[in-house]
Design a protein around this motif. Structure first.
Motif, PDB file in Angstrom:
ATOM      1  N   ALA A 131      -5.191   0.006   3.903  1.00 39.28           N
ATOM      2  CA  ALA A 131      -5.782   1.053   4.874  1.00 39.28           C
ATOM      3  C   ALA A 131      -4.630   1.924   5.436  1.00 39.28           C
ATOM      4  O   ALA A 131      -3.787   2.468   5.686  1.00 39.28           O
ATOM      5  N   GLN A 132      -4.713   0.384   6.672  1.00 39.09           N
ATOM      6  CA  GLN A 132      -3.660  -0.136   7.684  1.00 39.09           C
ATOM      7  C   GLN A 132      -2.066  -0.242   7.265  1.00 39.09           C
ATOM      8  O   GLN A 132      -1.674   1.172   8.363  1.00 39.09           O
ATOM      9  N   ALA A 133      -1.889  -0.468   6.029  1.00 39.72           N
ATOM     10  CA  ALA A 133      -0.690  -0.226   6.717  1.00 39.72           C
ATOM     11  C   ALA A 133       0.090   0.567   5.513  1.00 39.72           C
ATOM     12  O   ALA A 133       1.397   1.028   5.731  1.00 39.72           O
ATOM     13  N   CYS A 134      -0.852   1.291   4.127  1.00 38.52           N
ATOM     14  CA  CYS A 134      -1.011   2.579   4.185  1.00 38.52           C
ATOM     15  C   CYS A 134      -0.077   3.634   4.936  1.00 38.52           C
ATOM     16  O   CYS A 134       0.935   4.457   5.059  1.00 38.52           O
ATOM     17  N   VAL A 135      -1.044   3.822   6.118  1.00 40.67           N
ATOM     18  CA  VAL A 135      -0.649   4.894   7.357  1.00 40.67           C
ATOM     19  C   VAL A 135       0.161   4.291   7.811  1.00 40.67           C
ATOM     20  O   VAL A 135       1.805   5.244   8.306  1.00 40.67           O
TER      21      VAL A 135
ATOM     22  N   ILE B  46       1.417  -6.441  -5.367  1.00 39.90           N
ATOM     23  CA  ILE B  46       0.449  -5.879  -5.847  1.00 39.90           C
ATOM     24  C   ILE B  46      -0.074  -4.869  -4.898  1.00 39.90           C
ATOM     25  O   ILE B  46      -0.067  -4.796  -3.669  1.00 39.90           O
ATOM     26  N   SER B  47      -0.122  -3.610  -5.286  1.00 38.92           N
ATOM     27  CA  SER B  47       0.291  -2.119  -4.685  1.00 38.92           C
ATOM     28  C   SER B  47      -1.460  -1.746  -5.247  1.00 38.92           C
ATOM     29  O   SER B  47      -2.373  -1.319  -5.928  1.00 38.92           O
ATOM     30  N   ARG B  48      -2.383  -1.417  -3.822  1.00 34.82           N
ATOM     31  CA  ARG B  48      -3.392   0.071  -3.653  1.00 34.82           C
ATOM     32  C   ARG B  48      -2.583   1.259  -3.435  1.00 34.82           C
ATOM     33  O   ARG B  48      -2.021   1.441  -2.040  1.00 34.82           O
ATOM     34  N   LEU B  49      -3.102   2.408  -4.042  1.00 31.59           N
ATOM     35  CA  LEU B  49      -2.564   3.316  -4.241  1.00 31.59           C
ATOM     36  C   LEU B  49      -3.959   4.312  -3.440  1.00 31.59           C
ATOM     37  O   LEU B  49      -5.349   4.052  -3.911  1.00 31.59           O
ATOM     38  N   PHE B  50      -3.560   4.915  -2.421  1.00 33.49           N
ATOM     39  CA  PHE B  50      -4.471   6.256  -1.922  1.00 33.49           C
ATOM     40  C   PHE B  50      -3.638   7.619  -2.040  1.00 33.49           C
ATOM     41  O   PHE B  50      -2.736   7.388  -1.268  1.00 33.49           O
TER      42      PHE B  50
ATOM     43  N   ALA C 107       1.429  -1.068  -0.307  1.00 32.31           N
ATOM     44  CA  ALA C 107       0.247   0.101   0.054  1.00 32.31           C
ATOM     45  C   ALA C 107       1.015   0.923  -0.261  1.00 32.31           C
ATOM     46  O   ALA C 107       1.914   1.051   0.449  1.00 32.31           O
ATOM     47  N   ALA C 108       0.870   2.270  -0.567  1.00 36.58           N
ATOM     48  CA  ALA C 108       1.204   3.620  -0.446  1.00 36.58           C
ATOM     49  C   ALA C 108       0.308   4.668  -0.807  1.00 36.58           C
ATOM     50  O   ALA C 108      -0.965   4.608  -1.338  1.00 36.58           O
ATOM     51  N   GLY C 109       0.794   5.575  -0.480  1.00 35.51           N
ATOM     52  CA  GLY C 109      -0.171   6.616  -0.886  1.00 35.51           C
ATOM     53  C   GLY C 109       0.341   8.150  -0.915  1.00 35.51           C
ATOM     54  O   GLY C 109       1.392   8.375  -1.367  1.00 35.51           O
TER      55      GLY C 109
END
Length: 154
Positions: A60-64, A100-104, A24-26
């Motif tokens: 989301a938790q990983a991103c934060v 596999i990346s979720r971008l916020f 996860a990334a922001g």
């Protein structure tokens, strides 16, 4: 159940064998619409603050959590941008990972930019989308491109 250090546990079992991992990334913007990137210790190039999910963690938790670790900044999720599944990283130690990346899209709610080297980050800096430094991989470039388009639409 959150299992900290999950990645190291997996690597102990599989060695350098290619594996698929979730990350996860922001995207954090300053007042000039520049994006914050971190200069990586392991590869010497730049990426979005973020990283691997620990077992039991949401994107989301990983991103934060990872944003704080990589940049020193506390963030809150504003929106989901996209998921990216065409990313491969060859690390200097021989590890190979498809991510596999979720971008916020995120906003700062506390903390401050790192002013010292950590075990993962050499430095953090804001960059204009059209003046990016050498990036970690194509997926990072794809995420930045998608973020720029997302921001222009919203």
């Amino acid at each position: 159940m959150l299992m900290a250090d999950y990645v190291h546990e997996i690597r102990k079992l599989v060695g350098h064998r290619p594996i698929i991992m979730n990350t996860a990334a922001g995207i954090l913007l300053n007042d000039h619409n520049e994006v914050l990137l971190n200069e990586r210790v392991d590869t010497g190039n730049w990426s979005l603050p973020g990283g691997y999910l620990e077992f039991g963690e949401t994107y989301a938790q990983a991103c934060v959590r990872e944003y704080k670790e990589d940049s020193g900044i506390d963030v809150e999720i504003l929106d989901r941008i996209d998921i990216f599944d065409r990313g491969e990283v060859h690390y200097p130690n021989g590890d190979i990972t498809q991510t596999i990346s979720r971008l916020f899209l995120v906003k700062q709610v506390g903390g401050h930019e790192l002013d010292h080297v950590t075990d993962e980050t050499l430095s953090v800096r804001y960059f204009a989308f059209d003046k990016l430094p050498p990036l970690l991989n194509q997926q990072t470039a794809d995420m930045l491109s998608a973020a720029e388009k997302f921001i222009q639409k919203n």
